[in-house]
Design a protein around this motif. Structure first.
Motif, mmCIF file in Angstrom:
data_model
loop_
_atom_site.group_PDB
_atom_site.id
_atom_site.type_symbol
_atom_site.label_atom_id
_atom_site.label_comp_id
_atom_site.label_asym_id
_atom_site.label_seq_id
_atom_site.Cartn_x
_atom_site.Cartn_y
_atom_site.Cartn_z
ATOM 1 N N ARG A 73 0.243 44.177 15.868
ATOM 2 C CA ARG A 73 0.780 43.877 17.198
ATOM 3 C C ARG A 73 2.265 43.671 17.044
ATOM 4 N N ARG A 74 3.039 44.419 17.817
ATOM 5 C CA ARG A 74 4.502 44.308 17.766
ATOM 6 C C ARG A 74 5.037 43.988 19.149
ATOM 7 N N GLN A 75 5.984 43.072 19.192
ATOM 8 C CA GLN A 75 6.661 42.784 20.450
ATOM 9 C C GLN A 75 7.773 43.799 20.642
ATOM 10 N N VAL A 76 7.864 44.343 21.856
ATOM 11 C CA VAL A 76 8.910 45.301 22.208
ATOM 12 C C VAL A 76 9.429 44.931 23.597
ATOM 13 N N PHE A 77 10.531 45.514 23.975
ATOM 14 C CA PHE A 77 11.059 45.294 25.317
ATOM 15 C C PHE A 77 11.089 46.632 26.044
ATOM 16 N N VAL A 78 10.554 46.630 27.267
ATOM 17 C CA VAL A 78 10.475 47.838 28.083
ATOM 18 C C VAL A 78 11.118 47.520 29.428
ATOM 19 N N GLY A 79 12.280 48.104 29.680
ATOM 20 C CA GLY A 79 12.969 47.833 30.940
ATOM 21 C C GLY A 79 13.241 46.353 31.151
ATOM 22 N N GLY A 80 13.532 45.640 30.078
ATOM 23 C CA GLY A 80 13.809 44.222 30.154
ATOM 24 C C GLY A 80 12.572 43.336 30.118
ATOM 25 N N LEU A 81 11.392 43.918 30.157
ATOM 26 C CA LEU A 81 10.145 43.159 30.096
ATOM 27 C C LEU A 81 9.667 43.020 28.657
ATOM 28 N N LYS A 82 9.207 41.832 28.300
ATOM 29 C CA LYS A 82 8.605 41.642 26.991
ATOM 30 C C LYS A 82 7.216 42.271 27.038
ATOM 31 N N ALA A 83 6.970 43.189 26.127
ATOM 32 C CA ALA A 83 5.679 43.878 26.060
ATOM 33 C C ALA A 83 5.190 43.861 24.622
ATOM 34 N N TYR A 84 3.978 44.337 24.438
ATOM 35 C CA TYR A 84 3.374 44.346 23.111
ATOM 36 C C TYR A 84 2.747 45.704 22.847
ATOM 37 N N MET A 85 2.931 46.188 21.642
ATOM 38 C CA MET A 85 2.304 47.422 21.221
ATOM 39 C C MET A 85 1.206 47.059 20.227
ATOM 40 N N TYR A 86 -0.014 47.353 20.613
ATOM 41 C CA TYR A 86 -1.181 47.061 19.785
ATOM 42 C C TYR A 86 -1.657 48.324 19.103
ATOM 43 N N THR A 87 -2.015 48.195 17.843
ATOM 44 C CA THR A 87 -2.699 49.266 17.132
ATOM 45 C C THR A 87 -4.032 48.695 16.677
ATOM 46 N N VAL A 88 -5.107 49.349 17.110
ATOM 47 C CA VAL A 88 -6.452 48.952 16.707
ATOM 48 C C VAL A 88 -7.192 50.191 16.238
ATOM 49 N N ARG A 89 -8.229 49.974 15.463
ATOM 50 C CA ARG A 89 -8.998 51.076 14.898
ATOM 51 C C ARG A 89 -10.466 50.874 15.252
ATOM 52 N N LYS A 90 -11.134 51.965 15.586
ATOM 53 C CA LYS A 90 -12.576 51.890 15.786
ATOM 54 C C LYS A 90 -13.216 51.877 14.407
ATOM 55 N N ARG A 91 -14.013 50.875 14.156
ATOM 56 C CA ARG A 91 -14.629 50.758 12.831
ATOM 57 C C ARG A 91 -15.518 51.976 12.542
ATOM 58 N N PRO A 92 -15.478 52.438 11.278
ATOM 59 C CA PRO A 92 -16.322 53.592 10.903
ATOM 60 C C PRO A 92 -17.804 53.243 10.946
#
Length: 98
Positions: free
Chosen positions: A79-98
Motif C-alpha cells: 500500500r502506497r500513499q500518493v497524491f492525485v489532484g491534491g487528494l491523498k490517495a492510496y495505491m493497493y497491490t493485492v494478489r489472488k492466492r494460488p
C-alpha cells in the motif's frame, strides 16, 4: 466492451492482472462505495487467475483494507500513499492466492 464492473461477462479465472481507479466518493456518497467496493473486489477475484494481481487506486483506505482482510483469497502485497489532484490517495497491490 461495455459492462457492469460488478458483473463482467468475461470468464472466471481469465485475467492475469487488473489495474483500476476506484470511485473516490467525491461525486457519490461514501455509503455507496461501502456497498460497491465489496462487490467490485468479489468480481475482480472471480476474474483473476490464481496468483493474479490487482492494483487499485482509492481515497477510501479503510474500506479497501477491510474488504481485503475479510476475504482469505486476497493476499495484501503493498500500500502506497500518493497524491492525485491534491487528494491523498492510496495505491493497493493485492494478489489472488494460488
Amino acid at each position: 466492451m461495455h459492462a457492469d464492473a460488478t458483473r463482467h461477462p468475461m470468464k472466471s479465472g481469465s485475467v492475469d492482472a487488473i489495474v483500476t481507479d476506484l470511485p473516490f466518493g467525491k461525486k457519490h456518497a461514501r455509503a455507496d462505495n461501502d456497498e460497491l467496493y465489496p462487490k467490485l473486489f468479489a468480481e475482480f477475484r472471480r476474474l483473476l487467475k490464481p496468483g493474479g494481481a490487482l492494483v487499485a487506486l482509492t481515497t477510501l483506505r479503510q474500506v479497501v483494507t477491510e474488504v481485503v482482510a475479510l476475504d482469505d483469497e486476497w493476499e495484501p502485497r503493498e500500500r502506497r500513499q500518493v497524491f492525485v489532484g491534491g487528494l491523498k490517495a492510496y495505491m493497493y497491490t493485492v494478489r489472488k492466492r494460488p
